[in-house]
Design an enzyme around this catalytic site. Structure first.
Site, short mmCIF file in Angstrom:
data_model
loop_
_atom_site.label_atom_id
_atom_site.label_comp_id
_atom_site.label_asym_id
_atom_site.label_seq_id
_atom_site.Cartn_x
_atom_site.Cartn_y
_atom_site.Cartn_z
N GLY A 69 65.83 94.65 1.23
CA GLY A 69 66.38 94.64 -0.11
C GLY A 69 67.26 93.43 -0.34
CG ASN A 70 67.78 91.85 -3.86
OD1 ASN A 70 68.53 92.39 -4.67
ND2 ASN A 70 66.46 91.73 -4.08
NE ARG A 71 74.98 90.28 0.60
CZ ARG A 71 74.36 89.37 1.35
NH1 ARG A 71 73.53 88.49 0.78
NH2 ARG A 71 74.58 89.33 2.65
CB SER A 72 70.14 92.65 -7.44
OG SER A 72 70.17 92.95 -8.82
CB ALA A 114 67.02 90.47 -7.41
#
Length: 404
Positions: free
Chosen positions: A212-215, A280
């Protein structure tokens, strides 16, 4: 913001029902007119007399009584907002599937006002797939989740599932009415239907891990709320995040993976005039998802990744003459050059460039600093709140009016 508002409070049979008294008192003190609905089970935890005394109105627990018929249709049309707090797992299931066996559900099915639901249950019940599916279904109908909070539960366990504190619930309603459009807000997007993607996507590795990512979804939600305030209908496709929106005229579709977001976007795109692709989205996903947890072993672990579908390219290269597609580019180097290449490759109308290296910008912040790039020019903006950034983006979109 609550002064003069007409609020229905629906109370279901949770140990947290005692907090309904605090909610009613807070609403009345704020100047709201309150009508209370209770399920039969709720009366086991707090008496109707308590809530009728605090609300200064009779409490309704059945569509029909010995005295006559309680007009649920009329009540559903009366309210400015319907708050269901606490909402048990059973009540969530009945609301999600239209099981109309109580006044609480009957009024819900008749209501034309925004509906807010605040769940309360034990941690394992809250995390159960059936509950998660019912919550997602209710949100997909346009209802607004007031998320559970963490702490000690009635079972003695600690975790998610506590009813949001009454002051937090009241603040959510305050925020909702504070965000409503007024006569000074331009309605320059009236008649447009805007598809907005927001938040991250999660790509599962095994039953417990994901890429995943930090969005957080803050920028996309700000865009959705600003567009709705300016008269647009909004289709918000929202990746996994603890955030949600309370604004009217927004239909939220919760998704998890890039492929789910891709499918939802393609389904809704033919009905939309514009798309703002703010999410994102993961470019890659694991080639295979392990059915069991991947165990730690000696040596290195190699993951084989495959490309995810490109939502922006697919919409941009297949748009009609009267449709507009706006992309986002998060770049750490050669920002303008890379963003313009992306714009051309994906046939976007313009692209929003930002950088995680700018202090106070990008993921997790309440502010952002952007550049708007089209085929001819670059327009730079100073650091602003994400709501102000949203209006800068929408100003540019509104200026480019599609030809019928």
């Amino acid at each position: 913001m609550l002064a003069g508002k007409k609020i229905i409070l629906g109370v279901s049979g949770s140990i947290a029902a005692y907090k309904a008294a605090l909610i009613v008192r807070g609403l009345v003190r704020a100047g709201a007119e309150v009508r209370v609905l209770m399920t039969q089970a709720a009366a086991d935890f707090i008496t109707p007399l308590t809530l009728s005394t605090l609300s200064r109105n009779p409490v309704i627990s059945s569509v029909h009584t010995d005295e006559g018929w309680n007009n649920h249709v009329e009540l559903g049309l009366w309210a400015d907002a319907y708050l269901i707090a606490p909402a048990t797992a059973t009540t969530l299931a009945k609301l999600a599937h239209g099981i109309c066996d109580s006044a609480l559900v009957a009024v819900y099915l008749s209501a034309r006002c925004p509906v807010f639901f605040a769940p309360a249950m034990d941690v394992d019940m809250w995390l159960h797939p059936a509950t998660r599916a019912n919550v997602a279904l209710l949100q997909s109908y346009g209802n607004h989740l007031i998320d559970v909070e963490s702490g000690e539960l009635a079972s003695g366990l600690n975790g998610q599932g506590r009813l949001a504190e009454p002051e937090h619930i009241l603040q959510r309603l305050e925020d909702h009415f504070g965000d409503q459009p007024n006569q000074t807000v331009s309605q320059d997007l009236k008649g447009r239907r805007i598809l907005i993607t927001a938040g991250p996507t999660f790509e599962d590795l095994d039953p417990v891990r994901f890429l995943g990512n930090r969005s957080t979804g803050k920028m996309g939600i700000a865009l959705a709320e600003a567009a709705a305030a300016r008269g647009a209908g909004v289709e918000l496709i929202l990746g996994p995040t603890h955030l949600s929106t309370t604004a009217a005229n927004i239909t939220t579709t919760p998704v998890r993976s890039a492929r789910e977001m891709h499918a939802a976007a393609l389904q809704r795109w033919p009905e939309c005039t514009d798309a703002i692709l703010c999410a994102a989205v993961a470019d890659y996903r694991p080639e295979t998802v392990a059915t069991d947890k991947i165990k730690k072993k000696d040596g290195e672990l190699t993951l084989s990744l495959v490309r995810n579908p490109d939502i922006a390219a697919e919409l941009g290269n297949n748009k009609l003459a009267d449709q507009r597609v706006v992309g986002f580019a998060l770049e750490t180097e050669n920002g303008v050059e890379n963003a313009r290449k992306k714009l051309l490759r994906k046939n976007l109308d313009f692209i929003v460039l930002n950088s995680p290296r700018t202090a106070g910008a990008a993921f997790g912040h309440d502010t952002n600093q952007i550049q708007l790039i089209d085929r001819n020019k670059v327009t730079a903006f100073e650091l602003k709140t994400k709501r102000e950034v949203a209006d800068d983006i929408l100003d540019r979109l509104a200026a480019d009016k599609p030809t019928p």
